[in-house]
Design an enzyme around this catalytic site. Structure first.
Site, PDB file in Angstrom:
ATOM      1  N   VAL A 277       0.838  -1.199   0.000  1.00 34.29           N
ATOM      2  CA  VAL A 277       0.000   0.000   0.000  1.00 34.29           C
ATOM      3  C   VAL A 277       0.875   1.252   0.000  1.00 34.29           C
ATOM      4  O   VAL A 277       0.613   2.233  -0.688  1.00 34.29           O
ATOM      5  CB  VAL A 277      -0.954   0.004   1.219  1.00 34.29           C
ATOM      6  CG1 VAL A 277      -1.692   1.334   1.331  1.00 34.29           C
ATOM      7  CG2 VAL A 277      -1.951  -1.139   1.108  1.00 34.29           C
ATOM      8  N   ALA A 278       1.956   1.201   0.799  1.00 33.46           N
ATOM      9  CA  ALA A 278       2.873   2.348   0.861  1.00 33.46           C
ATOM     10  C   ALA A 278       3.534   2.600  -0.484  1.00 33.46           C
ATOM     11  O   ALA A 278       3.835   3.740  -0.844  1.00 33.46           O
ATOM     12  CB  ALA A 278       3.938   2.096   1.922  1.00 33.46           C
ATOM     13  N   ILE A 280       2.242   2.219  -3.338  1.00 37.69           N
ATOM     14  CA  ILE A 280       1.284   2.703  -4.339  1.00 37.69           C
ATOM     15  C   ILE A 280       0.730   4.055  -3.908  1.00 37.69           C
ATOM     16  O   ILE A 280       0.002   4.137  -2.922  1.00 37.69           O
ATOM     17  CB  ILE A 280       0.122   1.698  -4.513  1.00 37.69           C
ATOM     18  CG1 ILE A 280       0.657   0.327  -4.940  1.00 37.69           C
ATOM     19  CG2 ILE A 280      -0.894   2.207  -5.521  1.00 37.69           C
ATOM     20  CD1 ILE A 280      -0.332  -0.793  -4.786  1.00 37.69           C
ATOM     21  N   GLU A 282      -1.883   5.945  -3.980  1.00 41.08           N
ATOM     22  CA  GLU A 282      -3.266   5.830  -4.467  1.00 41.08           C
ATOM     23  C   GLU A 282      -3.923   7.181  -4.730  1.00 41.08           C
ATOM     24  O   GLU A 282      -4.918   7.270  -5.441  1.00 41.08           O
ATOM     25  CB  GLU A 282      -4.120   5.013  -3.487  1.00 41.08           C
ATOM     26  CG  GLU A 282      -4.136   5.527  -2.064  1.00 41.08           C
ATOM     27  CD  GLU A 282      -3.080   4.845  -1.202  1.00 41.08           C
ATOM     28  OE1 GLU A 282      -3.295   4.752   0.002  1.00 41.08           O
ATOM     29  OE2 GLU A 282      -2.051   4.417  -1.731  1.00 41.08           O
ATOM     30  N   ASP A 324      -3.696  27.055 -39.269  1.00 40.50           N
ATOM     31  CA  ASP A 324      -4.444  27.504 -40.432  1.00 40.50           C
ATOM     32  C   ASP A 324      -4.253  29.016 -40.544  1.00 40.50           C
ATOM     33  O   ASP A 324      -4.153  29.698 -39.519  1.00 40.50           O
ATOM     34  CB  ASP A 324      -5.926  27.154 -40.227  1.00 40.50           C
ATOM     35  CG  ASP A 324      -6.749  27.392 -41.475  1.00 40.50           C
ATOM     36  OD1 ASP A 324      -6.271  27.056 -42.565  1.00 40.50           O
ATOM     37  OD2 ASP A 324      -7.872  27.910 -41.352  1.00 40.50           O
ATOM     38  N   ASN A 699      -0.257   8.084   4.701  1.00 37.79           N
ATOM     39  CA  ASN A 699      -0.642   8.225   3.294  1.00 37.79           C
ATOM     40  C   ASN A 699      -1.862   9.128   3.150  1.00 37.79           C
ATOM     41  O   ASN A 699      -1.980   9.898   2.190  1.00 37.79           O
ATOM     42  CB  ASN A 699      -0.942   6.859   2.683  1.00 37.79           C
ATOM     43  CG  ASN A 699       0.331   6.121   2.287  1.00 37.79           C
ATOM     44  OD1 ASN A 699       1.429   6.621   2.525  1.00 37.79           O
ATOM     45  ND2 ASN A 699       0.193   4.945   1.711  1.00 37.79           N
ATOM     46  N   ASP A 703      -0.747  12.011   0.940  1.00 43.52           N
ATOM     47  CA  ASP A 703      -1.045  11.680  -0.457  1.00 43.52           C
ATOM     48  C   ASP A 703      -2.202  12.504  -1.013  1.00 43.52           C
ATOM     49  O   ASP A 703      -2.549  12.374  -2.179  1.00 43.52           O
ATOM     50  CB  ASP A 703      -1.406  10.190  -0.597  1.00 43.52           C
ATOM     51  CG  ASP A 703      -0.164   9.314  -0.588  1.00 43.52           C
ATOM     52  OD1 ASP A 703       0.894   9.832  -0.196  1.00 43.52           O
ATOM     53  OD2 ASP A 703      -0.268   8.131  -0.954  1.00 43.52           O
TER      54      ASP A 703
END
Length: 861
Positions: A277-278, A280, A282, A324, A699, A703
């Protein structure tokens, strides 16, 4: 296609009769054989198909893994948050997907709903989708052309083909036989599906229907063009794969070490899962999505509407902008810039009020356009009316003073118009048109109010002036006149004329275009101009704006056709102007730049631009004058049709990429610190410094908000636009990204283990969380001291820091949370000690800047 066939050959080729058309029976047979005159429908995708497209992504797989792990740990709230992130990403992706389908639907809407067709010798109105090849169709002003039609007869027929060919002015049509193989813009004897008849009438034979038409070919190109992944999507995909491998390796490695050390297997399994988990981050997909969404909101304020979220970041890596010309680099409005009279070329700004009366009165009287609340008429005539007004002439008063008594309308073959006006007791005829023709009909010339014979020397002077004006890319109209006319025959009115002068006009560049091109060049971004205009005109505009320096940087579509892919790719490095191009050429141009390793942005407004907008890394459509087909094929729409908006959008895109990279490096270095902390403890047979709940809590506070605060940070825009575009193959960890991540990961791990040694789990838990908050502050600018940062420019970061600190305080001081997390209460002295240890990443940030400062001082000396 069939432009080289005579009328007889055309009827034979399609087994039809010009006088009677097809029989109803034959038309029905052909309809069954060839199908209806409609564009092919886009491939339908179910909602489930689109959801699968979004879920089939490495980062989403990582999130599912994280959710499963959290479920095993019975962290149900964390599981819910992760699943919510997946749902958010999927929903946004499904909404943004399906550009090709929408583009094809928009093209389908452009087809005409009905048509007047001759069958069995009788004119009748039928649904346009029932038209077949060989049908004889009647056209008139206001009609939308229902299929590709080879014209058999025309009466002053003009069509607006700008959406198909890029030609800004209405095209006068003819029924002449032309040579084979001409580009679409030069097939004057053919009217194309979806174009609009502006004036006149005509009749012709249907030579292509549905997907066989020029419009259909464009629709086919849109369908065949696959949507490329943006650089950010590719990088995040690569990162997801790496993190997947790391997570699995950590779980297996840690569990294997625990078995060797004869540790409790269940505890080791939970520890291994918590480490996964750490590993990743998330919160990363959510942070990226939110940062991009906020970027989209900011870009709306600068008139850039983003249709596809990842496109925001891609703008920052663009190396070539293919623009253009008409309406984007230019104002899409003809303007007279030069006047030739009395043997001299003058800028309009230098012409005195009411100067050159015969020339200007002739331009205003021999004119069928109207200036009012709504401007009506030909763009060149409107330009002359505006110039007349600016010079002090009143066209309405002139028309009343000198009423028109006779007219020969403009003819596309002879390229002139004649109007006769009553002037007291006699009449004056004015002839306005193509310079070569007018000059050949003149036997006199007016100089300084006096009329004298037209000598070869006078003709040479006028021709030299014509050449000089043409080199500037000007569209030139000449005016001559004849007084005391008696006969109203064309011959009598167009011979023995007095040459009065010429007007040179151009669709002028936007004032901001040159500044933006210069700014983009400074940022290392090439600008290429793509247009349906002739080469000389295109080069002239490109030179004024600063896109091209010499004619060798220009190429036509026909010249491209004669080159192999390898030869074109080699030459692309120096090409900046592409003239007389078709939709297929535009796609080839984009591909040519891409094959040279460039990220390409392409602008456009017409149906003809849709395939190249789809092919480009960033398709940019015009909001004011763009067709629905162009808008639906594009990634970004300019609501003001202004080229300078692209520069602002690219600046925003560069800033967004920098911020996303900050967030990624922060998240990974922080998570890496957690991994090393746990791995080192197990490896050296130390007690477990952190529980699984501690890692998940850290996290949660690091995070989310700090990473998001970095994602919306304010950057130095000028500094960003002085750098070259980043290499499209450059990874997220280029320029020392990996070493930076490892360094700060190791540093956070070391101070966490030191805290664990000093005071146990609560110390380690506190330092791990708070050190990452300090680390986030330093991450705002890796090249600037924290004392020189403008912290009030990012109040969200200050808020994230103090909120994170408050949450960490809560789990060590509030009894319920102390019991829940298994922590111990801390004294003020302990908090001061731990804050000091936690600030070490910020101290390291300052120390790492010392070598840069020393080098900077040496350079100044």
């Amino acid at each position: 296609m069939y432009e080289n066939l005579t009328h007889k050959e055309l009827c034979e080729a399609f087994h039809t009769d010009e006088k009677n058309g097809l029989t109803e029976k034959e038309a029905q047979n052909r309809l069954l054989r060839d199908g209806s005159n409609t564009l092919k429908k886009a491939k339908e995708q179910t909602v489930w198909d689109r959801i699968q497209n979004q879920i089939n992504d490495p980062m989403i797989f990582i999130l599912f893994l994280a959710a499963s792990i959290s479920m095993l740990l019975r962290e149900y709230s964390d599981t819910g948050i992760i699943l919510l992130v997946i749902a958010l990403n999927t929903t946004v992706g499904v909404i943004q997907e399906g550009k090709a389908r929408k583009a094809l639907e928009a093209l389908k809407k452009m087809t005409a709903p009905s048509a007047v067709v001759k069958r069995d010798g009788i004119y009748q109105r039928i649904a346009a989708d029932k038209l077949v090849k060989g049908d004889v169709v009647k056209l008139k002003a206001g009609n939308q052309v229902p299929a590709d039609i080879r014209l058999l007869e025309v009466q002053e027929l003009a069509a607006n083909e700008s959406a198909l060919t890029g030609e800004s002015l209405p095209v006068m049509k003819s029924c002449e036989v032309l040579k084979k193989g001409l580009p679409v813009a030069e097939r004057k004897n053919t009217a194309y599906m979806s174009t609009e008849i502006r004036k006149g009438s005509g009749e012709g034979i249907v030579v292509a229907t549905g997907m066989d038409t020029e419009l259909g070919k464009i629709a086919g190109m849109i369908e065949d063009t696959k949507q490329e992944m943006t650089p950010l999507q590719k990088r995040l995909g690569d990162l997801g794969k790496i993190l997947s491998i790391v997570a699995v390796a950590l779980c297996a490695g840690l569990f294997f070490i625990g078995v060797i050390q004869h540790r409790n297997l269940l505890q080791m399994l939970l520890l291994a899962i918590s480490l996964a988990v750490a590993a990743i981050p998330e919160g990363l997909p959510a942070v990226v999505t939110i940062v991009l969404a906020l970027g989209v909101a900011r870009m709306v304020k600068i008139n850039a509407i983003i249709r596809r979220l990842p496109a925001v970041e891609t703008l920052g890596s663009v190396g070539v902008v293919c623009s253009d010309k008409t309406g984007t680099l230019t104002e899409n409005k003809m303007t007279v810039t030069k006047i030739y009279a009395d043997e001299k070329i003058l800028p309009v700004s230098a012409v005195r009020k009411r100067e050159f009366p015969k020339l200007m009165e002739g331009f205003l009287l021999c004119n069928n356009s109207i200036l009012g609340k709504q401007e009506i008429g030909d763009a060149t005539e409107l330009a002359l009316l505006h110039t007349g007004r600016n010079m002090g002439y009143d066209e309405k008063r002139l028309q009343q003073q000198y009423p028109r008594t006779f007219e020969i309308p403009f003819n596309s073959e002879k390229k002139y118009m004649v109007s006769v006006h009553k002037d007291g007791n006699h009449e004056t005829a004015y002839i306005k048109g193509a310079c070569d023709y007018i000059l050949n009909q003149c036997t006199y010339v007016e100089n300084h109010g006096k009329i004298k014979p037209m000598t070869s020397m006078e003709k040479m002077k006028i021709r030299r002036a014509m050449e000089d004006m043409a080199k500037e890319g000007l569209r030139i109209l000449a005016l001559a006149y004849k007084e005391r006319t008696i006969s109203k025959t064309e011959k009598a009115l167009t011979e023995g004329l007095v040459f009065a002068g010429m007007a040179g006009m151009i669709d002028p560049p936007r004032k901001e275009a040159a500044t933006s091109v210069k700014a983009l060049k400074r940022a290392g971004v090439q600008v290429a101009m793509i247009t349906g205009d002739y080469k000389d005109t295109a080069f002239s505009i490109a030179k004024k704006i600063g896109i091209a320096d010499c004619p060798e940087q220009c190429i036509t579509g026909q010249e491209m056709d004669e080159m192999s892919e390898a030869a074109l790719q080699k030459k692309m490095k120096n090409l900046r102007v592409f003239a007389r191009v078709t939709p297929a050429h535009k796609v080839r141009i984009v591909k040519g730049f891409q094959d040279n390793g460039q990220i390409v942005a392409m602008t456009g407004d017409g149906v003809n631009d849709a395939p190249s907008l789809q092919k480009a890394d960033i398709g940019i459509a015009m909001g004011e004058n763009g067709t629905d087909a162009a808008k639906n094929a594009a990634d970004m729409v300019l609501s003001d049709d202004n080229f300078s908006t692209i520069e602002k959008a690219m600046e925003e895109g560069r800033g967004i990429y920098v911020n996303i990279k900050k967030s990624i490096l922060f998240l990974l270095s922080s998570n890496f610190g957690e991994i090393i902390t746990m791995f080192a403890a197990v490896l050296f047979q130390l007690p477990t410094p952190l529980k699984a709940s501690h890692i998940l809590w850290v996290n949660l506070i690091t995070d989310s908000l700090p990473a998001l605060a970095l994602g919306i940070d304010k950057n130095d825009a000028k500094a960003l636009m002085r750098k070259k575009p980043r290499n499209p193959h450059e990874g997220l960890f280029a320029h020392g990204g990996w070493s930076f991540t490892v360094f700060y990961g190791v540093l956070i791990a070391v101070i966490t283990l030191c805290a664990f040694y000093l005071g146990g789990q609560t110390y380690a838990f506190t330092v791990l969380g708070v050190s990452q908050l300090f680390h986030a502050i330093g991450m705002r600018d890796r090249d600037k001291s924290v004392f020189r940062m403008k912290h009030l420019e990012n109040p969200f970061m200050l808020g994230a820091f103090f909120l994170g600190l408050g949450l960490q305080l809560m789990v060590t001081e509030i009894p319920y949370f102390v019991q829940l997390f298994g922590t111990a209460r801390l004294s003020l002295q302990e908090w001061c000690l731990l804050l000091g240890i936690s600030a070490i990443p910020l101290v390291a940030h300052e120390l790492l800047l010392i070598p840069n400062r020393v080098l900077g001082m040496r350079k100044k000396q």
